[in-house]
Write a protein that holds these residues in place. Structure first.
Motif, short mmCIF file in Angstrom:
data_model
loop_
_atom_site.label_atom_id
_atom_site.label_comp_id
_atom_site.label_asym_id
_atom_site.label_seq_id
_atom_site.Cartn_x
_atom_site.Cartn_y
_atom_site.Cartn_z
N GLN A 454 0.81 -1.21 0.00
CA GLN A 454 0.00 0.00 0.00
C GLN A 454 0.85 1.26 0.00
O GLN A 454 0.41 2.31 -0.48
CB GLN A 454 -0.92 0.01 1.22
N ILE A 455 2.06 1.18 0.53
CA ILE A 455 2.90 2.38 0.66
C ILE A 455 3.28 2.94 -0.71
O ILE A 455 3.04 4.12 -0.99
CB ILE A 455 4.14 2.08 1.53
N PRO A 456 3.90 2.16 -1.63
CA PRO A 456 4.19 2.72 -2.95
C PRO A 456 2.94 3.07 -3.74
O PRO A 456 2.96 4.02 -4.53
CB PRO A 456 5.01 1.62 -3.64
N ILE A 457 1.85 2.33 -3.53
CA ILE A 457 0.60 2.67 -4.23
C ILE A 457 0.08 4.02 -3.75
O ILE A 457 -0.34 4.87 -4.54
CB ILE A 457 -0.45 1.57 -4.01
N PHE A 458 0.12 4.24 -2.43
CA PHE A 458 -0.30 5.52 -1.86
C PHE A 458 0.53 6.66 -2.42
O PHE A 458 0.01 7.69 -2.87
CB PHE A 458 -0.15 5.44 -0.33
N PHE A 459 1.85 6.50 -2.43
CA PHE A 459 2.74 7.54 -2.94
C PHE A 459 2.51 7.76 -4.43
O PHE A 459 2.51 8.91 -4.90
CB PHE A 459 4.20 7.17 -2.68
N SER A 460 2.34 6.69 -5.19
CA SER A 460 2.14 6.80 -6.64
C SER A 460 0.84 7.53 -6.96
O SER A 460 0.80 8.36 -7.88
CB SER A 460 2.14 5.41 -7.28
N LEU A 461 -0.21 7.24 -6.21
CA LEU A 461 -1.48 7.94 -6.44
C LEU A 461 -1.35 9.41 -6.09
O LEU A 461 -1.89 10.28 -6.77
CB LEU A 461 -2.60 7.29 -5.64
N TYR A 462 -0.62 9.70 -5.02
CA TYR A 462 -0.36 11.10 -4.66
C TYR A 462 0.36 11.81 -5.81
O TYR A 462 0.01 12.93 -6.18
CB TYR A 462 0.48 11.16 -3.39
N LYS A 463 1.33 11.13 -6.39
CA LYS A 463 2.07 11.69 -7.53
C LYS A 463 1.15 11.93 -8.71
O LYS A 463 1.18 13.00 -9.34
CB LYS A 463 3.18 10.72 -7.91
N VAL A 464 0.31 10.95 -9.03
CA VAL A 464 -0.61 11.07 -10.16
C VAL A 464 -1.56 12.25 -9.96
O VAL A 464 -1.78 13.06 -10.88
CB VAL A 464 -1.39 9.76 -10.35
N ILE A 465 -2.13 12.36 -8.76
CA ILE A 465 -3.08 13.44 -8.49
C ILE A 465 -2.40 14.80 -8.56
O ILE A 465 -2.97 15.78 -9.03
CB ILE A 465 -3.75 13.23 -7.12
N PHE A 466 -1.14 14.85 -8.14
CA PHE A 466 -0.43 16.13 -8.10
C PHE A 466 0.04 16.58 -9.48
O PHE A 466 -0.05 17.77 -9.80
CB PHE A 466 0.76 16.04 -7.15
N VAL A 467 0.56 15.67 -10.31
CA VAL A 467 1.24 16.11 -11.53
C VAL A 467 0.37 16.11 -12.78
O VAL A 467 0.70 16.79 -13.75
CB VAL A 467 2.52 15.27 -11.80
N THR A 468 -0.72 15.35 -12.80
CA THR A 468 -1.49 15.23 -14.05
C THR A 468 -2.55 16.32 -14.15
O THR A 468 -3.25 16.61 -13.17
CB THR A 468 -2.15 13.85 -14.16
#
Length: 607
Positions: A454-468
């Protein structure tokens, strides 16, 4: 609570604490206002191969009425030809043939309906001038006066306004009888096609190299400077992505060939180079299969950042002609648009989006989120749908984890008996527990893997929401009209019922007066804890009691889309764990654990 569950929860708490503390310590800083640039004359300096363009003149501070007046004055300094498409508006200056006035019709600066549309390119004489310039670098037999440059006065040869299926052609003839032409076309989205040609009407062979330049005067005024986001130079050179921050350009070594701090890459076949902002980008794109020199440059004397694509020198005999075609992307970093250009031949163009180190997760997560949104038509529900899919994919691991936890509960009486027999002998206790696990075929570490994933998934989703850009100003329902921004509700506006603004995001008041979504997040984490009895150790009991509420306040300033994901994740996890543990014979007493927790608290207060 058994040791396995204690370690599992502690591992979860520590893992998320590391991520959240990092975000708190390194939040996106507020952009500092740029100082007014000094007044300078508009000249040009050259090197052997490329052109360093002129600095901006003194300008009014950004965001004022005076700035708008300054922009209009700068636009009026030279004759222009308009740009008008369904997605773009602006103009091309006949001084230098610069594409220096461009705004995006589909995007506004804020979420307010009457907010100005986003301005991408601005002419010299405005704050943070930013433009594209094309020309020819002189070779043997030519001087700077013989080729078009930054201050060349072009004339319109064909076309009245640049639009879809309506190209324009500019021309200029030098004193030697050489005629230069520049034809600019544009497609339905953000791609300009620029064809530069020369007819050698002189009586001698000429050598000259076509180039394209993107120039920025000073750093962008809205620079985020956030570690999770790359802003600055982005380029592709034969399949290798390069990303350079503005601060790193200042540290380039001085290249004597360029006359400025520069980094030069020779591209053999395929590549592009430009500037990327949070959601916008400009990119010089030579024809696929073409060799060119890719240059990132900083002129510290004039505080100008440049990217350049310099194509091979053309040798044009007397009476002959030559032409070269390149493309210029200037617009929003929309996933579908970039994908279409990539499929059309622009190598790895989707990599211009900052997918980060976890690109192997961020790319498929966004792909899935994007297509769910296309199906549902609402990004908030798409995030919840994405959560369901992720939980379904991880369900086999979750099942093993919760089955293991249920079996551990069944072994609890035997483990307590082992502890009594072992007393203070820790080695004997550990040996006995390992034998018990082996006999009952229980893996105490089985419950950790889903949490760790869940940790990398959480971080990856945060990245997606922030940059796209697809999440920018994306509405959900009611007061939640921008899932890339923090929850806009709080007690101050009666959780969205009153038309009052919340405190500024990142302020102490914003951390205190949190919204509905962070509250739901804290409650969902608290209920998850109540699937198991509280630990007997007072220190652990205190940590677990405070953990949901600490996370609630820490996540209060995060993008609301991320909080929506985590609430949905907690709710699904609670349901899965409850049902699976019941199917294995263990019945979690949620209400009993809640009651027990309050009872212990009351007893502690009486003491």
């Amino acid at each position: 609570m058994d040791d396995q569950n204690k370690n599992l929860i502690l591992a979860t708490a520590l893992s998320f604490a590391v991520i959240l503390v990092w975000f708190v310590l390194f939040p996106p800083p507020e952009p500092e206002p740029l100082p007014e640039p000094q007044s300078q004359s508009q000249g040009e300096t050259t090197t052997a191969d490329t052109l360093a363009v002129a600095p901006s003149t003194a300008a009014a501070p950004a965001g004022t009425a005076a700035e708008q007046e300054t922009r209009q004055d700068a636009l009026a300094d030279a004759p222009r030809i308009d740009i008008d498409t369904p997605r773009l508006t602006g103009s091309i200056s006949l001084l230098g043939g610069r594409i220096d006035d461009l705004s995006l019709k589909d995007y506004r600066e804020t979420n307010e309906p009457d907010s100005p549309i986003v301005t991408l390119l601005s002419p010299v004489g405005t704050p943070s001038a930013y433009y594209a310039l094309y020309g020819w670098a002189p070779g043997a037999g030519l001087t700077l006066e013989d080729v078009p440059g930054a201050n060349t006065r072009w004339t319109v040869e064909a076309g009245e306004q640049l639009g879809i299926d309506a190209p324009v052609t500019l021309s200029w003839t030098n004193d030697k009888g050489m005629t230069f032409r520049r034809t600019v076309a544009i497609d339905d989205d953000f791609m300009f096609t620029v064809t530069q040609s020369v007819e050698n009407g002189s009586d001698a062979t000429a050598s000259l190299a076509p180039y394209g330049i993107l120039a920025r005067h000073g750093e962008p005024q809205d620079l985020k400077n956030f570690f999770i986001l790359h802003e600055g130079v982005v380029g592709m050179a034969d399949g290798e992505l390069t990303e350079t921050d503005y601060s790193d350009m200042v540290d380039f070594a001085i290249d004597p060939r360029e006359g400025a701090r520069a980094e030069v890459i020779q591209v053999a076949e395929n590549g592009w180079i430009g500037f990327t902002d949070h959601f916008w980008m400009t990119t010089l794109i030579p024809d696929p299969g073409s060799a060119f020199k890719s240059v990132a440059k900083y002129d510290e004397r004039r505080d100008i950042y440049q990217t350049e694509a310099v194509l091979p020198t053309q040798t044009v005999a007397a009476g002959a002609s030559a032409s070269v075609t390149t493309e210029l992307f200037a617009g929003a970093k929309e996933w579908e648009t970039l994908r279409d250009y990539e499929q059309g031949g622009v190598q790895n163009f989707l990599d211009s989006i900052d997918w980060g180190w976890f690109f192997f997760l961020t790319k498929p997560i966004f792909w899935m989120l994007h297509h769910i949104n296309l199906l549902i038509g609402n990004m908030g529900w798409a995030i919840i749908g994405l959560t369901l899919i992720i939980k379904a994919i991880l369900f086999p691991l979750a099942y093993k984890s919760y089955v293991s936890m249920a079996k551990m509960k069944e072994l609890q009486p035997q483990m307590e008996a082992l502890k009594e027999r072992a007393g203070d002998d820790r080695q004997k206790l550990q040996q006995g527990m390992m034998e018990l696990y082996k006999k009952e075929k229980v893996n105490p570490a089985a419950g950790c893997l889903p949490i760790l994933l869940q940790i990398p998934i959480f971080f990856s989703l945060y990245k997606v929401i922030f940059v796209t850009i697809e999440l920018r100003h994306a509405p959900w329902f009611g007061p939640f009209q921008d899932l890339s921004a923090p929850d806009p509700t709080s007690i101050i506006n009666l959780f969205g019922l009153l038309p009052f603004d919340n405190p500024e995001p990142g302020s102490i008041m914003a951390l205190i007066f949190i919204g509905i979504l962070p509250l739901l997040l804290g409650i969902s984490m608290w209920l998850q804890q109540k699937l198991n009895p509280a630990p007997t150790d007072p220190t652990q009991q205190m940590i677990f009691a405070w953990m949901p509420w600490v996370f609630m306040f820490m996540l209060g300033g995060f993008a609301s889309g991320l909080v929506v994901y985590w609430i949905a994740n907690n709710t699904i996890t609670f349901t899965q764990q409850y049902l699976i543990m019941r199917s294995q014979g263990y019945k979690p007493d949620v209400f009993g654990n809640i009651k027990s927790g309050f009872s212990k608290k009351a007893k502690t207060e009486k003491k």
